[in-house]
Every structure is written in C-alpha cells, then in structure tokens.
Design an enzyme around this catalytic site. Sequence first.
Site, PDB file in Angstrom:
ATOM      1  CG  LEU A  11      -1.915   1.147   1.328  1.00 52.85           C
ATOM      2  CD1 LEU A  11      -2.835   1.252   0.129  1.00 52.85           C
ATOM      3  CD2 LEU A  11      -2.752   0.995   2.617  1.00 52.85           C
ATOM      4  CB  THR A  18       0.383   6.464   4.013  1.00 50.92           C
ATOM      5  OG1 THR A  18       0.979   5.249   3.603  1.00 50.92           O
ATOM      6  CG2 THR A  18      -1.070   6.476   3.600  1.00 50.92           C
ATOM      7  NE  ARG A  50       0.053   1.491  14.450  1.00 51.53           N
ATOM      8  CZ  ARG A  50      -1.216   1.119  14.631  1.00 51.53           C
ATOM      9  NH1 ARG A  50      -1.731   1.067  15.829  1.00 51.53           N
ATOM     10  NH2 ARG A  50      -1.979   0.818  13.594  1.00 51.53           N
ATOM     11  CD  GLU A 170       6.691  -4.294  -0.349  1.00 44.55           C
ATOM     12  OE1 GLU A 170       7.338  -3.245  -0.247  1.00 44.55           O
ATOM     13  OE2 GLU A 170       5.913  -4.673   0.526  1.00 44.55           O
ATOM     14  CG  ASP A 171       7.407   1.334  -0.850  1.00 45.90           C
ATOM     15  OD1 ASP A 171       6.766   0.380  -0.357  1.00 45.90           O
ATOM     16  OD2 ASP A 171       7.661   2.369  -0.217  1.00 45.90           O
TER      17      ASP A 171
HETATM   18  P1  B16 Z   1       0.226   1.289  10.672  1.00 46.77           P
HETATM   19  P2  B16 Z   1       3.036  -0.728   3.798  1.00 46.77           P
HETATM   20  C1  B16 Z   1       3.588   0.368   6.185  1.00 46.77           C
HETATM   21  O1  B16 Z   1       2.784   0.289   5.044  1.00 46.77           O
HETATM   22  C2  B16 Z   1       4.315   1.708   6.203  1.00 46.77           C
HETATM   23  O2  B16 Z   1       5.230   1.791   5.125  1.00 46.77           O
HETATM   24  C3  B16 Z   1       5.086   1.843   7.509  1.00 46.77           C
HETATM   25  O3  B16 Z   1       5.749   3.080   7.550  1.00 46.77           O
HETATM   26  C4  B16 Z   1       4.109   1.700   8.677  1.00 46.77           C
HETATM   27  O4  B16 Z   1       4.790   1.789   9.921  1.00 46.77           O
HETATM   28  C5  B16 Z   1       3.390   0.360   8.564  1.00 46.77           C
HETATM   29  O5  B16 Z   1       2.714   0.298   7.319  1.00 46.77           O
HETATM   30  C6  B16 Z   1       2.389   0.145   9.690  1.00 46.77           C
HETATM   31  O6  B16 Z   1       1.363   1.071   9.566  1.00 46.77           O
HETATM   32  O7  B16 Z   1       0.806   2.072  11.808  1.00 46.77           O
HETATM   33  O8  B16 Z   1      -0.843   2.021   9.898  1.00 46.77           O
HETATM   34  O9  B16 Z   1      -0.245  -0.082  11.123  1.00 46.77           O
HETATM   35  O10 B16 Z   1       4.161  -0.139   3.004  1.00 46.77           O
HETATM   36  O11 B16 Z   1       3.332  -2.118   4.332  1.00 46.77           O
HETATM   37  O12 B16 Z   1       1.725  -0.667   3.063  1.00 46.77           O
HETATM   38 MG    MG Z   2       5.415   0.159   1.273  1.00 47.86          MG
END
Ligand code: B16
Ligand code: MG
Length: 215
Positions: A11, A18, A50, A170-171
Amino acid sequence: MGQISACIFDLDGVVVDTAKYHYQAWKRLGKELNFDFSEDDNERLKGVSRMDSLNILLEIGNITLSEEDKLAYADKKNIWYKEFVMKMTPDEILPGVLDFFKELKDAGYKIALGSASKNAVAILEKLEIIDWFDVIIDGTKTKKAKPDPEVFLLGAKGLNIDPANCVVFEDAEAGVEAALNAEMYCVGIGSPKNLGKAHKVMPGLLNMNIEKLTF
Ligand code: B16
Ligand code: MG
C-alpha cells in the site's frame, strides 16, 4: 517464464504516499519526547510495522521506555496519524494505479493487497478503491513482519492462486525480500539502488501495463 494470474500490491509507497503522514505523526512524537526526527530517519520506517517503527524512533532518540509506555506512545502516534488518514481523498492515489487496476480486471487478473498497515482498510475506503481488491491482507491479519513471506503467501492463499503465478509490487527492501521468500515475482517500485534484488524495478505504476508482466 511464469504465467502471471494475480498481482499483489503493497500500500504505502505503491498505491499511495502515506509515508509523509507517518512522518508528521512520528515527528510530533519525537517532539514530545524532546528530540528531532528527520526525513532521512523516516526512510528507515518504510514498510516497517508500527511497534518496530517506534523501537527505531526510540533508538534514534536514545530513549528507553517500558513496554506499557511504548504501547501508549504507539497508540498516541496512531491517533495523530489517523487524523491525516481521515482527511485523505481519491486524488492521492498515485499516478497509473487506477489505469493498471482497470486493465488487470478487464483481462481477468486477480488483485490483492499485502500491507503491514493496520489502517489499510480505512485508507482504501478513503481512496474509494477498496472494491478493486479480491483479497486484503494487512497488519491485522499477519503475525510476522516482512521480509517474512507470510503477508504475500496469505494473499495467494486467499486468491487460491499458486505463489509462482503471483507478482508483488513493493517499495521497501524488506518487502522485496518477502516477495522473493514467497517465491513470487517482484516489481520494485522506486530505485534499483535499494530494490536491485527485484525481478524488475520501476519508478512508479505510471505506464505499467500487462505487457510488462513478463519475467
Ligand atoms: P500502521 P506498507 C507500512 O505500510 C508503512 O510503510 C510503515 O511506515 C508503517 O509503519 C506500517 O505500514 C504500519 O502502519 O501504523 O498504519 O499499522 O508499506 O506495508 O503498506
Ligand atoms: Mg510500502
């Protein structure tokens, strides 16, 4: 050459940016803990869960907290982060994403999400793209973080498609490794500098199309 029948998308950094909102919320937490958190530091948090992100942040600030305090601070950050999420609009979908989804669906491909975020469903709803996904695997459904392949294997299982017929977009470096560990094809979204292990690397989904799904 593998026959691709499903695409699994990360995502943050692939469908939407985000990271800039995560950064604002972590920076605010850093401020509350009396240290500065730079944009460079934020790069280390991409694709990281997180709690793992909080541990990296505390390491940067040289701060030790009890597990209870850590949970409280992670919650606080998430409340601040969700203030941004609630204001998101479909304009924030990254270039090329919708055209590619449409092309995939018209051609009969399946689409899944494979994200570490526990806020993924709320984000997809704000972006008004949740209905494109046949399966959503997010941080609420996984036990092991990328580079563990769990998130993508659960995606393939949910779609009932063999991992060998899936491609992951994926990034994050750990995400590319997770895709390879799942024995899937992987398109890195970003720079070959850190995503060089992926089968292909592209700067974004703009101009991505089915013809390019050859490996
Ligand atoms: P949340 P992805 C990740 O998204 C983010 O890149 C990362 O920075 C974040 O800490 C993680 O999701 C958890 O996010 O706090 O919303 O549960 O790249 O895996 O889509
Ligand atoms: Mg990502």
